[in-house]
Design an enzyme around this catalytic site. Structure first.
Site, mmCIF file in Angstrom:
data_model
loop_
_atom_site.group_PDB
_atom_site.id
_atom_site.type_symbol
_atom_site.label_atom_id
_atom_site.label_comp_id
_atom_site.label_asym_id
_atom_site.label_seq_id
_atom_site.Cartn_x
_atom_site.Cartn_y
_atom_site.Cartn_z
ATOM 1 C CB SER A 1 0.318 -3.405 2.803
ATOM 2 O OG SER A 1 1.273 -2.429 3.366
ATOM 3 C CG ASP B 1 -5.550 5.819 2.489
ATOM 4 O OD1 ASP B 1 -5.591 5.425 3.685
ATOM 5 O OD2 ASP B 1 -4.714 6.678 1.836
ATOM 6 C CG ASN C 1 4.369 -1.600 5.256
ATOM 7 O OD1 ASN C 1 5.548 -1.989 5.601
ATOM 8 N ND2 ASN C 1 3.472 -2.574 5.242
ATOM 9 C CB CYS D 1 -3.785 1.588 7.140
ATOM 10 S SG CYS D 1 -3.323 3.006 7.958
ATOM 11 C CB CYS E 1 -0.874 -0.039 1.061
ATOM 12 S SG CYS E 1 -0.326 -0.272 2.902
HETATM 13 P P1 4NP Z 1 -1.624 2.788 4.077
HETATM 14 O O1 4NP Z 1 -2.520 3.930 4.626
HETATM 15 O O2 4NP Z 1 -1.440 3.057 2.892
HETATM 16 O O3 4NP Z 1 -2.999 1.920 4.266
HETATM 17 O O4 4NP Z 1 -0.630 2.181 5.074
HETATM 18 C C1 4NP Z 1 -1.882 5.148 4.975
HETATM 19 C C2 4NP Z 1 -1.036 5.440 5.851
HETATM 20 C C3 4NP Z 1 -0.490 6.594 5.865
HETATM 21 C C4 4NP Z 1 -0.867 8.044 4.910
HETATM 22 C C5 4NP Z 1 -1.705 7.409 3.964
HETATM 23 C C6 4NP Z 1 -2.200 6.197 3.728
HETATM 24 N N1 4NP Z 1 -0.261 8.979 5.021
HETATM 25 O O5 4NP Z 1 -0.486 10.030 4.287
HETATM 26 O O6 4NP Z 1 0.841 9.230 5.894
#
Ligand code: 4NP
Length: 153
Positions: A14, A124, A10, A12, A7
């Protein structure tokens, strides 16, 4: 079979997919030898444990993500892993752009293995509610079961 779930951060989606996939594989397909890891296309959260909202949503359903730590996708991943499964279209495009030609067909959307969901992407949840984190667990379970069926064939 060695699977990498990917994702953006990494923290949430994945790591949830990795934890859920390994738990279900061990329980429901112990005859298959599978290995899994997860990584992010971005570097923001390197070394961080999964988001506490992801850990809680997973724990409520019996999955422990607490030992996982975020890392970024690296070039060697395209050789080490048989499948690299993207959570959304942006992750897929990033992976495809980075993959050496020969590895491009190992890069897919995770939910290709769960057509019954009617979705292509795991949304997301980062700016969302507890319900969005629960949906990630639901989709991870469906994707994991579909993937295990495909691997068993
Ligand atoms: P993930 O979710 O891609 O499922 O781990 C996110 C975690 C952090 C961020 C975006 C999505 N961020 O912008 O910090």
């Amino acid at each position: 079979m060695n699977v990498l779930f990917v994702c953006l951060g990494n923290i949430c989606r994945s790591p949830t997919a990795e934890g859920v996939f390994l738990a279900i594989a061990g329980r429901e397909a112990p005859h298959l030898t599978v290995q899994a890891d997860s990584a992010g296309t971005a570097s923001y959260h390197i070394g961080a444990p999964p988001d506490r909202r992801s850990q809680r949503a997973a724990r409520d359903r019996g999955y422990d993500l607490s030992a996982l730590r975020a890392r970024q996708v690296e070039t060697g991943d395209f050789e080490r892993f048989d499948l690299l499964l993207a959570m959304d279209e942006a992750n897929l495009a990033d992976l495809r752009a980075r993959a050496p030609g020969i590895a491009r067909e190992r890069v897919k959307l995770f939910l290709e293995y769960a057509p019954e969901t009617g979705r292509r992407e795991v949304p997301d949840p980062y700016h969302g509610s507890a319900r969005d984190f629960d949906l990630v667990v639901d989709l991870a379970e469906q994707g994991a079961r579909g993937l295990l069926k495909a691997l068993a064939r």
